[in-house]
Design an enzyme around this catalytic site. Structure first.
Site, PDB file in Angstrom:
ATOM      1  N   HIS A  80      37.352  16.493 -35.847  1.00  0.00           N
ATOM      2  CA  HIS A  80      38.634  16.176 -35.213  1.00  0.00           C
ATOM      3  C   HIS A  80      39.786  16.798 -35.980  1.00  0.00           C
ATOM      4  O   HIS A  80      40.708  17.377 -35.398  1.00  0.00           O
ATOM      5  CB  HIS A  80      38.798  14.650 -35.144  1.00  0.00           C
ATOM      6  CG  HIS A  80      40.160  14.223 -34.669  1.00  0.00           C
ATOM      7  ND1 HIS A  80      41.209  13.989 -35.538  1.00  0.00           N
ATOM      8  CD2 HIS A  80      40.648  14.027 -33.425  1.00  0.00           C
ATOM      9  CE1 HIS A  80      42.284  13.655 -34.841  1.00  0.00           C
ATOM     10  NE2 HIS A  80      41.971  13.666 -33.560  1.00  0.00           N
ATOM     11  N   ARG A 134      45.280  18.345   0.241  1.00  0.00           N
ATOM     12  CA  ARG A 134      44.653  17.283   1.023  1.00  0.00           C
ATOM     13  C   ARG A 134      45.668  16.206   1.397  1.00  0.00           C
ATOM     14  O   ARG A 134      46.239  15.559   0.537  1.00  0.00           O
ATOM     15  CB  ARG A 134      43.507  16.650   0.225  1.00  0.00           C
ATOM     16  CG  ARG A 134      42.413  17.605  -0.189  1.00  0.00           C
ATOM     17  CD  ARG A 134      41.452  16.900  -1.146  1.00  0.00           C
ATOM     18  NE  ARG A 134      40.321  17.720  -1.519  1.00  0.00           N
ATOM     19  CZ  ARG A 134      40.282  18.516  -2.580  1.00  0.00           C
ATOM     20  NH1 ARG A 134      41.348  18.616  -3.369  1.00  0.00           N
ATOM     21  NH2 ARG A 134      39.200  19.216  -2.855  1.00  0.00           N
ATOM     22  N   THR A 169      32.285  23.964   1.298  1.00  0.00           N
ATOM     23  CA  THR A 169      30.867  24.098   0.946  1.00  0.00           C
ATOM     24  C   THR A 169      30.220  22.781   0.542  1.00  0.00           C
ATOM     25  O   THR A 169      29.001  22.650   0.619  1.00  0.00           O
ATOM     26  CB  THR A 169      30.689  25.119  -0.188  1.00  0.00           C
ATOM     27  OG1 THR A 169      31.576  24.794  -1.262  1.00  0.00           O
ATOM     28  CG2 THR A 169      30.987  26.523   0.304  1.00  0.00           C
ATOM     29  N   CYS A 219      37.158  26.874  -0.071  1.00  0.00           N
ATOM     30  CA  CYS A 219      37.910  25.955  -0.929  1.00  0.00           C
ATOM     31  C   CYS A 219      37.035  24.844  -1.499  1.00  0.00           C
ATOM     32  O   CYS A 219      37.533  23.914  -2.110  1.00  0.00           O
ATOM     33  CB  CYS A 219      39.088  25.344  -0.175  1.00  0.00           C
ATOM     34  SG  CYS A 219      38.628  24.410   1.300  1.00  0.00           S
TER      35      CYS A 219
END
Length: 762
Positions: free
Chosen positions: A399, A498, A664, A713
């Site tokens: 980290h 959308r 798709t 898309c």
């Protein structure tokens, strides 16, 4: 659906699966060794806080001054209480437990946070959210809620504020992955994480990888020169502790490494060769340097995570120059006080502050050098103030190293003795390239201020100029608030906005919203959201899909009690079917388009979802005309998401549409009869299946004959092979998620150049 299996996820699904989940799905799809896992989606988290009515309280609680430590602590506590003390809806619990039960043998799992803003090309968000290891079925739901709550830890709130991310727009998914009971584990960089040199860096320790990532142990370090194809260096560290699963309790515990193994080399030549091969494959797949977590069990290597390295762009030449400067003149090694790994480049002189506990961070002033045993994510605010960092423990992938590089703070990691050698108020010079800390009085500061010979900070600019392509590379936008960031990618427009996200954000069904606020308010809500995106992209086109929310999503909203109960909502009352059955609601959507057209936003394109045949289109265009939209004068088209629409493409083209866009996700599952969210059969889900590809090719060919534009898309749009296939076939545009735009541009350019070259040769 509340969960999705990795087989249905790729890098285009960051908005749903988060950065970690999307990356794991992409690795699995590439055939790389990834343990089985499913993702509790970001939409599930968002529905949880909205449905429970805690969203407003949550975002109000974390709206604090991130520089105020007390306010941050209070915000974290309140957010955790709101989330952990709220019950998960029963239907969501059932889906999660059913997915877990699909694992064989009731295994332990890792429950890993996967925020929608993490593992990005310019911000790793390393260590910001929680991971829980060795979780059983009984604790699974609780750990998922704790992952959700970790979206609002002090360090996460602070980091998002510093990076400019809005708390309200960042969601979180959760990866539930079968545990690898690791004998060895670590992290691999496919390029040097500071300089970008072509070498693979591997860090390895005994047991689970959390000890390496957290910096709790200094791991072995191996470097492999990719150009010479040989191991360059092997550094065997003393590994005193390891993290393992307790056989009796199942919990993750820290144990002492047996004496005979503490100074033993972790990886042999064969394992290094296999990791090198996997590293090459991962980088080739993503076409950019990667930071990969791995583990071994029963002789097999598994990949647990991969993210882009966010800190090396443009730093290789700078690093070489820095070396040239520090290797001459007065910069010898006679004044070296401490040495370790050069984890973040740059040279800084300043006052050392030895930090043993978190409450000592207040003594770190601007430009001071933090000296500590190891860092934790809670130390990030102080690290941002610091001029440099020096630690006893940790490696190049801990980290401390990752965050230092991202902050542009020089760092020397894994020195073993910095906290016992250096003292408060001591003037030191930290060289993050060579990994040394020297007496700072040999390079006195000017005007009393710490001086930096080289910040090592990446410039943060986008990688190079935008490739010019004949194929338009567009971007998917999930929420209007993300429009400016999406537009900054240089995409050629929006291929999918959308409308259902605009509706779902109100937490009311359209009818309920109209009942409560009136039709005009509903139209204005849609208009404002669409306008935000259109404004950010103008004059580039923005393609908006009309409402396509399945009944199970509507049922979660206020007013959703009357929604039909469907066995498979994806095959039910959604898309154009719902719009044609509820024409008054559909016309309200269309009125929003009309309003924007009248404002001058002629770049908007209207897209109809889930059409089956020309009859659907004729009925829809009749409604367009009713509200005053002339289909002859506006750009509009349909989604090809069903085998029926693909097979009827000639009839659809004859309706006068301007474009078609492939979805798709649906087209694949409907063609192959595979529910991609069903773990039992999800491994058969394949967007590149010959049957699916045959439909895509046939549609493109027919559309070219009718001068109709074609686009894709769905999640497969970002896959290099899909881009290759469709650009080769003559697709007009490809629309991908924000993080994949640059890769898609480069891939399309490569294919187009190949086609040009082949045509010349012919």
């Amino acid at each position: 659906m509340p969960v999705a299996w990795l087989s249905a996820i790729s890098t285009s699904d960051v908005d749903s699966a988060g950065g970690k989940g999307a990356s794991l799905g992409e690795l699995r799809d590439a055939g790389l060794p990834v343990p089985p896992a499913f993702v509790v989606t970001a939409e599930t988290y968002r529905a949880f806080i909205e449905e429970a009515g805690i969203a407003d309280d949550l975002f109000e609680a974390v709206d604090v001054d991130s520089e105020d430590s007390a306010a941050l602590a209070s915000a974290e506590q309140r957010a955790r209480e709101l989330i952990v003390d709220t019950d998960i809806p029963e239907r969501v619990e059932s889906s999660i437990l059913a997915a877990y039960d699909d694992f064989e043998g009731d295994p332990f799992v890792a429950v890993r946070s996967s925020a929608t803003a993490e593992d990005l090309p310019d911000a790793s968000f390393a260590g910001q959210q929680e991971t829980f290891l060795n979780v059983d079925r009984a604790d699974l739901l609780d750990r998922i809620k704790r992952c959700w709550a970790s979206l609002f830890t002090q360090r996460a709130i602070y980091y998002r504020d510093q990076q400019g991310f809005d708390h309200e727009t960042v969601d979180i998914a959760v990866v539930v992955q079968r545990m690898v009971d690791a004998e060895k584990s670590g992290v691999m960089f496919t390029r040097h994480p500071s300089t970008g040199e072509p070498e693979i860096t591997v860090e390895a320790a005994w047991g689970l990888g959390e000890a390496v990532v957290s910096g709790a142990v200094s791991p072995d370090n191996y470097s492999y020169d990719r150009e010479a194809e040989s191991i360059e260096t092997v550094t065997v560290a003393t590994k005193k502790t390891m993290h393992v699963r307790d056989d009796e309790t199942g919990e993750t515990v820290e144990r002492s490494v047996p004496d005979e193994k503490q100074d033993e080399r972790v990886l042999d030549e064969t394992e290094l060769a296999e990791l090198h091969s996997l590293g090459e494959l991962v980088e080739d797949h993503y076409d950019q340097p990667q930071d990969v977590e791995w583990a071994t069990s029963d002789g097999s290597i598994y990949l647990l995570q991969s993210r882009p390295i966010t800190t090396i762009e443009g730093s290789a030449d700078e690093s070489r120059n820095d070396h040239a400067d520090t290797d001459s003149g007065e910069s010898g090694t006679s004044d070296v006080l401490v040495d370790g790994l050069g984890a973040s480049p740059g040279t800084v002189t300043g006052t050392a502050r030895v930090v043993g506990t978190l409450d000592q961070l207040d003594k770190v002033n601007q430009g001071d050098i933090i000296v500590t045993e190891m860092t934790t994510p809670d130390m990030v605010p102080a690290m941002k103030r610091a001029g440099a960092l020096v630690t006893d423990e940790g490696g190049m992938t801990s980290h401390a190293a990752i965050v230092s590089r991202e902050l542009g703070v020089p760092a020397v990691i894994g020195s073993e003795n910095a906290t016992s050698t250096l003292t408060d108020d001591q003037m030191v010079s930290v060289d993050g390239d060579r990994g040394v800390v020297a007496d700072g009085h040999r390079e006195p500061a000017t005007d009393g201020e710490p001086q930096s010979a080289s910040s090592g900070r990446p410039d943060g600019s986008a990688g190079g100029t935008k490739p010019m392509t004949a194929t338009d590379i567009k971007v998917n936008v999930s929420i209007p608030e993300a429009a400016e960031r999406a537009a900054a990618t240089g995409a050629d427009g929006v291929g999918l906005l959308r409308m259902e996200h605009m509706v779902l954000s109100t937490n009311k069904t359209p009818q309920q919203y109209v009942d409560d606020h009136g039709e005009e308010a509903f139209v204005n809500t849609l208009t404002d959201s669409m306008r935000t995106v259109a404004e950010a992209f103008y004059p580039r086109p923005v393609r908006v899909r009309t409402l396509d929310a399945p009944s199970d999503e509507f049922r979660q909203l206020e007013g959703g009690d009357d929604e039909p109960s469907e066995h498979n909502p994806m095959l039910g009352y959604r898309g154009i079917r719902r719009s044609l059955e509820e024409p008054e609601t559909f016309k309200l959507q269309l009125r929003a388009f009309k309003k924007l057209y009248e404002m001058g936003y002629d770049s908007l394109e209207l897209m109809l979802p889930l059409v089956t045949d020309a009859e659907d289109v004729h009925r829809a265009t009749a409604l367009l005309r009713e509200v005053g939209i002339d289909p002859e004068k506006r750009d509009w088209g349909v989604m090809v998401e069903t085998p029926a629409s693909a097979l009827c493409i000639e009839e659809l083209c004859e309706t006068g549409l301007d474009f078609v866009s492939f979805g798709t996700n649906d087209l694949t599952q409907y063609t192959l009869a595979v529910d991609r969210n069903n773990g039992t059969v999800a491994d058969r889900y394949d967007e590149l299946h010959p049957a699916v590809m045959g439909l895509l090719h046939d549609v493109i060919e027919t559309c070219r004959e009718y001068d109709v534009s074609t686009s894709i898309c769905g999640q497969a749009a970002s896959k290099p092979r899909m881009i290759q296939e469709l650009v080769d076939a003559g697709i007009t545009s490809v629309s991908v998620n924000v993080d994949a735009v640059h890769d898609a541009q480069r891939e399309a350019k490569r294919v187009e150049q190949r086609l040009i070259l082949e045509s010349v040769r012919d």
